[in-house]
Design a protein around this motif. Structure first.
Motif, short mmCIF file in Angstrom:
data_model
loop_
_atom_site.label_atom_id
_atom_site.label_comp_id
_atom_site.label_asym_id
_atom_site.label_seq_id
_atom_site.Cartn_x
_atom_site.Cartn_y
_atom_site.Cartn_z
N ALA A 239 41.56 16.82 26.85
CA ALA A 239 40.73 17.38 28.24
C ALA A 239 40.00 18.34 27.89
CB ALA A 239 41.79 17.62 29.22
N ASP A 240 40.20 19.42 27.10
CA ASP A 240 39.44 20.79 27.05
C ASP A 240 39.82 20.98 25.55
OD1 ASP A 240 38.32 22.77 27.25
OD2 ASP A 240 38.95 23.42 29.28
N ASP B 50 40.51 26.50 32.27
CA ASP B 50 40.27 25.39 31.77
C ASP B 50 39.97 24.01 32.57
OD1 ASP B 50 42.86 24.81 32.48
OD2 ASP B 50 43.94 25.34 30.71
N LYS B 51 39.71 22.90 31.82
CA LYS B 51 39.33 21.78 32.60
C LYS B 51 40.79 20.80 32.96
CE LYS B 51 35.26 20.98 30.25
NZ LYS B 51 34.55 20.19 29.10
N PRO B 52 40.90 20.13 34.09
CA PRO B 52 42.19 19.60 34.43
C PRO B 52 42.71 18.58 33.10
CG PRO B 52 40.56 18.96 36.03
CD PRO B 52 39.78 19.78 34.83
N HIS B 53 43.93 18.98 32.99
CA HIS B 53 44.73 18.23 31.84
C HIS B 53 46.01 18.03 32.15
CE1 HIS B 53 45.67 22.79 31.69
NE2 HIS B 53 46.81 22.31 31.17
N SER B 54 47.01 17.21 31.35
CA SER B 54 48.14 16.82 31.68
C SER B 54 49.15 17.52 30.41
CB SER B 54 48.40 15.50 31.68
OG SER B 54 48.03 14.75 30.43
N HIS B 55 50.41 17.34 30.69
CA HIS B 55 51.50 17.77 29.69
C HIS B 55 52.25 16.63 29.46
CE1 HIS B 55 50.15 22.07 28.93
NE2 HIS B 55 50.03 21.96 30.21
N PRO B 56 52.10 15.52 28.97
CA PRO B 56 52.79 14.22 29.19
C PRO B 56 54.12 14.20 28.33
CG PRO B 56 51.00 13.88 27.64
CD PRO B 56 50.89 15.11 28.32
N SER C 147 47.08 4.27 42.03
CA SER C 147 46.43 5.54 42.42
C SER C 147 47.26 6.44 41.76
CB SER C 147 46.59 5.62 43.86
OG SER C 147 48.01 5.59 44.33
N ALA C 148 48.52 6.40 41.52
CA ALA C 148 49.21 7.52 40.74
C ALA C 148 48.53 7.73 39.41
CB ALA C 148 50.77 7.25 40.70
N ALA C 149 48.26 6.43 38.67
CA ALA C 149 47.66 6.62 37.46
C ALA C 149 46.31 7.53 37.29
CB ALA C 149 47.57 5.18 36.73
N ALA C 150 45.72 7.16 38.33
CA ALA C 150 44.46 7.83 38.23
C ALA C 150 44.14 9.33 38.47
CB ALA C 150 43.40 7.01 39.67
N GLN C 151 45.14 9.58 38.88
CA GLN C 151 45.66 11.24 39.16
C GLN C 151 45.99 11.90 37.62
OE1 GLN C 151 48.17 11.71 42.26
NE2 GLN C 151 46.83 10.84 43.78
N ASP C 152 46.26 11.21 36.88
CA ASP C 152 46.96 11.83 35.59
C ASP C 152 45.65 12.07 34.78
OD1 ASP C 152 49.42 11.08 36.20
OD2 ASP C 152 49.56 9.29 34.73
N ALA C 153 45.66 13.29 33.85
CA ALA C 153 44.56 13.61 33.37
C ALA C 153 44.94 13.60 31.86
CB ALA C 153 44.53 15.29 33.61
N ALA C 154 43.86 13.60 30.87
CA ALA C 154 44.08 13.69 29.57
C ALA C 154 45.04 14.74 29.25
CB ALA C 154 42.91 13.59 28.92
N THR D 242 45.07 22.76 36.27
CA THR D 242 44.10 23.42 35.64
C THR D 242 45.02 24.87 35.40
OG1 THR D 242 42.98 24.33 37.39
CG2 THR D 242 42.16 22.54 36.10
N ALA D 243 44.43 25.83 34.39
CA ALA D 243 44.86 27.20 34.30
C ALA D 243 43.81 28.27 34.18
CB ALA D 243 46.02 27.15 32.91
#
Length: 122
Positions: A30-31, A57-63, A18-25, A105-106
């Motif tokens: 992602a955008d 913007d679209k949901p995204h991550s900063h990995p 479930s934690a991995a499913a919440q991660d965005a690209a 998102t921002a």
């Protein structure tokens, strides 16, 4: 004892899944309308971000660890998956470090476009 261990492992697998499913690209995947890679090598990635007036913007991550260099004076509201928000007041010419983030998102709150450079260490 084996049953208890299996229950513990099953619960851990569900939590990790479930934690991995919440991660965005990452941003640029992602955008790509907002985030464009302008340089990349084995050590760094440089991304230019342009949020149009009033756009989110679209949901995204900063990995990866990164630095943001503001190109414009502008205010961005960051929306987190848990519903919390925070406002970032960017000042042109100022660099700040950004946290590793699994998803957000921002939103550009200003009356003009908002631009920044993101430098990620790989």
């Amino acid at each position: 004892m084996v049953r208890r261990a299996m229950l513990g492992l099953s619960a851990a697998a569900i939590w990790i899944g479930s934690a991995a499913a919440q991660d965005a690209a990452p941003t640029y995947q992602a955008d790509p309308a907002v985030y464009k890679v302008i340089f990349e090598d084995q050590n760094f990635r440089v991304i230019v971000a342009t949020w149009k007036k009033g756009a989110t913007d679209k949901p995204h991550s900063h990995p990866l660890p990164f630095v943001v260099y503001a190109l414009d004076d502008c205010t961005v509201r960051v929306h987190n998956p848990d519903g919390t928000t925070r406002e970032l007041k960017n000042q042109a010419g100022v660099a700040t470090a950004g946290p590793i983030t699994s998803s957000h998102t921002a939103e550009n709150l200003g009356e003009t476009d908002c631009r920044a450079l993101l430098v990620e260490r790989k």
